[in-house]
Scaffold this motif. Structure first.
Motif, PDB file in Angstrom:
ATOM      1  N   UNK A  14      31.223  45.354  40.170  1.00 11.92           N
ATOM      2  CA  UNK A  14      31.746  44.762  41.408  1.00 11.92           C
ATOM      3  C   UNK A  14      33.223  45.090  41.599  1.00 11.92           C
ATOM      4  N   UNK A  15      33.675  45.034  42.854  1.00 16.59           N
ATOM      5  CA  UNK A  15      35.096  45.235  43.145  1.00 16.59           C
ATOM      6  C   UNK A  15      35.863  43.963  42.784  1.00 16.59           C
ATOM      7  N   UNK A  16      37.194  44.077  42.728  1.00 12.85           N
ATOM      8  CA  UNK A  16      38.019  42.936  42.347  1.00 12.85           C
ATOM      9  C   UNK A  16      37.774  41.717  43.229  1.00 12.85           C
ATOM     10  N   UNK A  17      37.703  41.941  44.541  1.00  9.93           N
ATOM     11  CA  UNK A  17      37.495  40.834  45.460  1.00  9.93           C
ATOM     12  C   UNK A  17      36.121  40.213  45.316  1.00  9.93           C
ATOM     13  N   UNK A  18      35.122  41.080  45.095  1.00  7.03           N
ATOM     14  CA  UNK A  18      33.764  40.560  44.898  1.00  7.03           C
ATOM     15  C   UNK A  18      33.707  39.684  43.657  1.00  7.03           C
ATOM     16  N   UNK A  19      34.404  40.125  42.599  1.00  9.89           N
ATOM     17  CA  UNK A  19      34.424  39.311  41.385  1.00  9.89           C
ATOM     18  C   UNK A  19      35.066  37.965  41.650  1.00  9.89           C
ATOM     19  N   UNK A  20      36.159  37.992  42.435  1.00  9.20           N
ATOM     20  CA  UNK A  20      36.845  36.750  42.731  1.00  9.20           C
ATOM     21  C   UNK A  20      35.915  35.793  43.487  1.00  9.20           C
ATOM     22  N   UNK A  21      35.132  36.364  44.420  1.00  4.42           N
ATOM     23  CA  UNK A  21      34.178  35.538  45.153  1.00  4.42           C
ATOM     24  C   UNK A  21      33.150  34.926  44.209  1.00  4.42           C
ATOM     25  N   UNK A  22      32.692  35.735  43.242  1.00  3.82           N
ATOM     26  CA  UNK A  22      31.718  35.218  42.281  1.00  3.82           C
ATOM     27  C   UNK A  22      32.327  34.053  41.499  1.00  3.82           C
ATOM     28  N   UNK A  23      33.592  34.219  41.079  1.00  7.50           N
ATOM     29  CA  UNK A  23      34.241  33.162  40.306  1.00  7.50           C
ATOM     30  C   UNK A  23      34.388  31.892  41.139  1.00  7.50           C
ATOM     31  N   UNK A  24      34.704  32.046  42.431  1.00  2.53           N
ATOM     32  CA  UNK A  24      34.836  30.867  43.290  1.00  2.53           C
ATOM     33  C   UNK A  24      33.474  30.198  43.469  1.00  2.53           C
ATOM     34  N   UNK A  25      32.452  31.012  43.705  1.00  2.00           N
ATOM     35  CA  UNK A  25      31.110  30.464  43.882  1.00  2.00           C
ATOM     36  C   UNK A  25      30.694  29.680  42.641  1.00  2.00           C
ATOM     37  N   UNK A  26      31.067  30.199  41.472  1.00  2.26           N
ATOM     38  CA  UNK A  26      30.679  29.535  40.232  1.00  2.26           C
ATOM     39  C   UNK A  26      31.310  28.147  40.140  1.00  2.26           C
ATOM     40  N   UNK A  27      32.551  28.020  40.611  1.00  9.66           N
ATOM     41  CA  UNK A  27      33.214  26.723  40.483  1.00  9.66           C
ATOM     42  C   UNK A  27      32.564  25.672  41.385  1.00  9.66           C
ATOM     43  N   UNK A  28      31.859  26.126  42.431  1.00 14.93           N
ATOM     44  CA  UNK A  28      31.244  25.172  43.356  1.00 14.93           C
ATOM     45  C   UNK A  28      29.880  24.711  42.885  1.00 14.93           C
ATOM     46  N   UNK A  29      29.325  25.429  41.906  1.00 18.36           N
ATOM     47  CA  UNK A  29      27.934  25.237  41.520  1.00 18.36           C
ATOM     48  C   UNK A  29      27.619  23.793  41.141  1.00 18.36           C
ATOM     49  N   UNK A  30      28.524  23.169  40.380  1.00 13.81           N
ATOM     50  CA  UNK A  30      28.198  21.861  39.823  1.00 13.81           C
ATOM     51  C   UNK A  30      28.660  20.711  40.712  1.00 13.81           C
ATOM     52  N   UNK A  31      29.072  21.020  41.963  1.00 16.39           N
ATOM     53  CA  UNK A  31      29.558  20.001  42.877  1.00 16.39           C
ATOM     54  C   UNK A  31      30.640  19.134  42.220  1.00 16.39           C
TER      55      UNK A  31
END
Ligand SMILES: Nc1ncnc2c1ncn2[C@@H]1O[C@H](COP(=O)(O)OP(=O)(O)OP(=O)(O)O)[C@@H](O)[C@H]1O
Ligand SMILES: [Mg+2]
Lengths: 264, 414
Positions: free
Chosen positions: A149-166
């Motif tokens: 993934x590109x740098x920005x895509x990775x950042x999006x993945x990391x942000x999405x991960x933080x939202x997972x557990x509400x």
């Protein structure tokens, strides 16, 4: 809009006198910080001011050398990242902390997989796409290793991960540094959505425009210490002065020079 | 079901990705993967065919059914040890003491069962517990004192070797009773034909069953599917290949139960590594330990589990070796056992650098090692040559691993 802090007298997160020493380096000294429900607190400061260190202390990655942390009114010791996650403190780290050898779905659910004895890949994939679409992510496939993934895509993945557990509090360490225009706007929207749900947000950013757009309060760190609390209405010169520690600084000198050039 | 006609599947919204569908698509995706350095099992499969062809042309007996049956018998014990090695390599760690561990386990069987007269299950349980304990010790040395596994297991190698010699005492070797079930298991017990054929059909059937279930659930969740044709093609190829192997071996003595046990362990390990939370954590810790820790994974517990599984499987390998040789001797687990077990895992495609690997690599790798050793024995070549050739094969495997790693890095595949 009503004051988001009204009725929530007790902060979700309350830090008193938090210090962190790395050998000879005093990275944090007597930090005071409150985060209330439904509030976005921006944490700003120069490079090396100790912002990431503070976030890591709250994420359970580093242990503070001194000080007290209260979560929902209870004193807590965040002795491991697992403990912080359990309490509902989620973090997007500056270095993202993704496993490059695993695919996007595996990274999103790492440590919190659905079906411990028989992974529910289908359910996890659906959840992954839903989260990523919420962030307007442009990710071609969630079954490719994160390394591709590109740098920005990775950042999006990391942000999405933080939202997972509400989570109750979400800390974003320079979440938009690598993002495109649309994705940055989505992240800012998301921060507002999280706030409106009554959660607390700590946002670290060097982009004053983004900070002003969403922050209810701006907390300035300088050389590991508190250096004032401001609001979005504070003038840029005042903020920069607090960050750099002087009214006469690189930013003001540059502006003055530019002004002179125009006048000539 | 899903209205794929007008609404794109959830995972098919990005037009930049080529979507490989059908058998042609599957083959194209496979070629792409190999090109980018994601070799998987390909090198070892090619190597196996190559080795078989060379030895067969030098001595046709190599491919005779009964020779292959012997090969399978010999592969089970070290294969078991190698399966444990896969676990520690996955974390980027190593266990150099697996050979001595298997030697101690074999000595414990001789002493507790034959010499002291306890029932056999007690002796086996004691051997396995000893393995689990030893793994725990290595893991604690690593997590508490930061002692690299390379050093702690090297120390363990010596300590265990001493313990093996001490247990066996001055006699040096204990013979196991020939009529006992343990020795029969290691020497003559064969699966009946009906069971072998049934087990040959089972994987393909399971593949179709679970594949269809998966396709149904993906369709219900509006996710794309690679297509039924790929699934059926894979299942048919697998079933035909397994049936052919079983038929060929049935021309000889058949399939040893001991090898069946080994394959069953490989299947279980594969499930654990790919389909459970524990397996995910193993890959994560091997790939990026700090990221795994920050995700809330208890890294130390994962390390303890990996070392314990490794040493326990090494002990089981020792029990199987004792049953194969019908004795517990001072030679058990010495010589090339250690390196063969580690080499098998690496040759099979498990990376020395951590975070990449598969339980199947133990099976394929040990077949390569055993084929070389068996072939050279048939040619009446001494063990000196065997060591050199096995060493060269290991070196080639590590080179392939490193090159593939570089290629993956340049193709963005970690
Ligand atoms: N693990 C560590 N060991 C030793 N010193 C550290 C460690 N982490 C941070 N520091 C030191 O602590 C100070 C604060 O670092 P920190 O990463 O918190 O800065 P920051 O405010 O996030 O800066 P940036 O804007 O560049 O991200 C720096 O002087 C850094 O050298
Ligand atoms: Mg930082």
């Amino acid at each position: 809009m009503t004051d988001p802090r009204e009725g929530a007298a007790q902060p979700i997160l309350k830090l008193r006198g938090v210090s962190k020493q790395f050998g000879a380096v005093q990275a944090l000294k007597d930090i005071e910080l409150d985060v209330h429900a439904g509030e976005v607190v921006a944490l700003v400061g120069d490079n090396g001011a100790g912002k990431s260190t503070l976030v890591k202390v709250l994420a359970g990655v580093h242990q503070p050398t001194d000080g007290a942390i209260e979560f929902m009114g209870q004193p807590v010791t965040l002795d491991s990242p697992g403990k912080a996650l359990e309490l509902g403190i989620a973090t997007v780290f500056q270095d993202l902390a993704l496993c490059e050898n695993l695919d996007v779905v595996a990274n999103l659910f790492l440590g919190h997989e659905l079906g411990p004895w028989a992974l529910d890949e289908v359910q996890m994939e659906v959840r992954a796409w839903t989260l990523l679409q919420e962030l307007a992510a442009r990710i071609p496939s969630v079954r490719e290793p994160v390394a591709s993934l590109s740098g920005g895509q990775r950042q999006t993945v990391a942000i999405a991960r933080s939202l997972l557990l509400d989570p109750k509090v979400i800390m974003l360490d320079e979440p938009t540094a690598a993002l495109g225009v649309a994705q940055t706007a989505e992240v800012l929207n998301l921060i507002e959505r999280v706030r409106d749900r009554g959660h607390g947000v700590i946002l670290i950013s060097h982009n004053m425009e983004d900070v002003r757009a969403v922050a209810d309060r701006i907390v300035v760190l300088r050389l590991g210490q508190n250096n004032g609390v401001f609001t979005a209405e504070t003038s840029n010169a005042e903020l920069v002065a607090a960050i750099t520690g002087a009214t006469e600084n690189a930013v003001s000198r540059r502006r003055a020079r530019k002004l002179e050039e125009v006048e000539q | 079901m899903s209205d794929t006609g007008n609404k794109a599947a959830l995972d098919r919204s990005d037009s930049r990705v080529r979507h490989d569908e059908g058998i042609g698509g599957a083959i194209r995706a496979f070629i792409d993967r190999v090109r980018s350095g994601d070799l998987g099992m390909l090198p070892v499969a090619v190597g196996l065919v190559l080795i078989a062809t060379v030895f067969w042309s030098l001595n046709p007996i190599f491919l005779a059914p009964n020779n292959l049956v012997n090969l399978l018998f010999d592969a089970a014990a070290v294969g078991c040890i190698s399966l444990g090695i896969v676990c520690v390599l996955m974390l980027g760690e190593i266990d150099l003491s697996v050979g001595s561990m298997s030697g101690v386990a074999s000595a414990l069987i001789g002493v507790i069962w034959v010499k002291l007269g306890f029932p056999l299950p007690v002796a086996i349980l004691a051997a396995l517990s000893m393995g689990a304990l030893m793994g725990m010790v290595y893991a604690l040395l690593l997590t508490r004192f930061g002692m690299p596994s390379f050093v702690s297991t090297l120390a363990g190698l010596l300590a265990l070797l001493g313990m093996q010699l001490y247990l066996l005492g001055s006699t040096g070797s204990i013979n196991l009773p020939y009529a006992s079930p343990l020795v029969k298991f290691g020497q003559i017990m064969m699966m009946p034909a009906w069971l072998s054929y049934l087990l040959a059909i089972l994987p393909g059937a399971a593949m179709v069953w679970f594949g269809l279930d998966r396709m149904r659930r993906r369709a219900a969740a509006n996710l794309s599917n690679p297509g039924l044709s790929v699934l059926l093609a894979k299942a048919i190829i697998l079933t035909v290949a397994l049936l052919a192997v079983v038929w060929y071996l049935s021309q000889g003595r058949g399939i040893p139960y001991m090898f069946g046990l080994f394959v069953a362990l490989v299947v279980i390990m594969n499930y654990a590594l790919t389909r459970t939370k524990w397996g995910r954590a193993m890959f994560a810790v091997g790939g990026n330990r700090e990221a795994a820790r920050r995700s809330g994974i208890n890294v130390n517990r994962i390390r303890v589990s990996a070392f314990m599984v490794c040493s326990t499987l090494a002990a089981l390998g020792g029990v199987l070796a004792a049953s194969r040789l019908a004795s517990s001797s001072q030679q058990a687990g010495t010589g090339d056992v250690n390196l063969n077990a580690i080499a098998a895992a690496v040759i099979g495609g498990t990376s020395l650098f951590g975070g990449r690997g598969s339980a199947w690599s133990a099976l394929l790798g040990i077949l390569v090692i055993q084929a070389i050793s068996n072939g050279l024995t048939l040619l009446n070549l001494s063990s000196s040559l065997r060591y050199m050739i096995t060493g060269a094969v290991l070196a080639i495997a590590v080179i392939v691993d490193s090159l593939a790693r570089q290629s993956r890095a340049s193709h963005g595949r970690a």
